[in-house]
Scaffold this motif. Structure first.
Motif: not given
Length: 375
Positions: A341-342, A344-346, A348-349, A359, A362, A366
């Motif tokens: 999940l971490a 995937a969010e990174a 996208k960002a 990132w 981040e 996580r």
């Protein structure tokens, strides 16, 4: 002073020194038998050499799997070196291929009746069937209007012209066009075929490579043989540029490929609390300089700063860390899910233009939290 330039024969101008030729072109398959790892396609096309009856064809699959090389090799075996230029028209994505080119250049070539077979200059006998071949490389970049205009031309001149569409994404070819062609799927090359071909080229070029270097070429190219050959040539030039010439190492290949070295990814993963794969399970508190390793937030932030100073790509780091986590044998499914999940969010960002260092930090924090929460 003379203003006249010495006359250079045309053949002499066009002659390329094999020493300065890219290995991708130098070792391009000359016959369909030389094509690696596409057994089904080669078996079908081999029969066309005996029957001389070729349908319209659609070759699709990932880059570097031999699509263009296969049709060029087949055309050379059908027509021979003398008739190849007059019987084969190849258009690449670098050419303008809008509707005007289809209506003019392609249509004009398709309507020409092939000339009678001439005696081959190399003394060999070629089938030389009574049709021409038009190769549209990277056909998925053609406009919808151009593809629609192509349908009628394929029908009108089918008796004297065959089309071969080559593309990466078959879904971008309109259905009426795809239904007129026999489809051939080219799959990514398996490691054994890639390894065999790379060893043949390295042997021919007198480049010493070991099994680890071949494995690094395979893993960084992801089934793309063209990319693997290019990396091998670049690595050999780098190795030969030193005095005395050095040996190609897996790290050299990874640097050329723009991949983060395995040691860097493994070191970063260890700093995040991920157990080393194949390690002895001991927690080493000293770094390479003999200083005590920082832990927690300060340790992760220090490691992220090191990675950023080295200039590695954030998306590449996250991609390789993802593979490291997903294939890790001791992590639980819950830990892997939190990490994924971490990642995937990174991803996208970063695609949206976010700050790389923030990132990576981040993601690192996580992942560290996921490791420590279930330890």
């Amino acid at each position: 002073m003379s203003f006249f330039q010495p006359h250079v024969p045309k053949a002499q101008k066009q002659a390329a020194d094999p020493q300065h030729q890219p290995w991708v072109e130098k070792y391009r398959p000359k016959t369909i038998e030389d094509v690696s790892a596409q057994e089904h396609t080669v078996a079908v096309l081999r029969k066309t050499l005996t029957s001389s009856n070729l349908p319209h064809m659609l070759f699709y699959g990932p880059p570097g799997t031999g699509k263009t090389s296969t049709i060029l090799a087949l055309a050379r075996q059908l027509f021979g070196p003398d008739n190849f230029r007059s019987r084969v028209l190849e258009l690449n994505a670098s050419d303008e291929r809008g509707i005007s080119i289809v209506r003019e250049k392609i249509k004009n070539f398709a309507r020409q009746t092939p000339r009678a077979q001439a005696v081959a200059s190399d003394g060999k006998t070629y089938p030389c069937p009574p049709y021409k071949i038009i190769i549209l490389d990277e056909a998925d970049s053609m406009t919808q209007d151009a593809q629609a205009a192509l349908r009628r031309i394929m029908e009108l001149y089918a008796r004297i012209t065959r089309f071969c569409l080559v593309c990466n994404y078959v879904t971008r070819i309109i259905e009426p066009l795809a239904s007129r062609c026999s489809k051939f799927r080219f799959k990514p090359l398996d490691p054994s075929s890639t390894s065999t071909r790379l060893e043949q080229i390295a042997s021919a070029e007198n480049v010493p490579v070991d099994a680890d270097t071949i494995q690094a070429l395979i893993s960084t190219s992801h089934g793309d043989l063209r990319r693997a050959i290019t990396y091998l040539q670049s690595a050999s030039r780098l190795a030969m540029s030193t005095t005395p010439p050095s040996k190609i190492t897996p790290r050299d290949v990874q640097e050329i490929a723009g991949v983060v070295p395995d040691a860097v990814v493994s070191d970063f993963a260890t700093a995040l609390g991920i157990e080393q794969i194949g390690g002895d399970g001991m927690d080493v508190d000293m770094d390479n300089t003999g200083r005590t390793k920082e832990k927690g937030f300060d340790g992760v932030r220090g490691k992220v700063r090191e990675i950023i100073r080295e200039g590695y790509s954030a998306s590449q780091i996250i991609s390789q860390l993802h593979d490291h986590v997903v294939h890790h044998p001791t992590l639980t499914a819950r830990q892997k899910a939190k990490c994924a999940l971490a990642f995937a969010e990174a991803d996208k960002a970063l695609c949206d233009g976010a700050d790389e260092e923030l990132w990576i930090l981040e993601v690192g924090l996580r992942v560290h939290k996921a490791m420590s929460s279930e330890s």
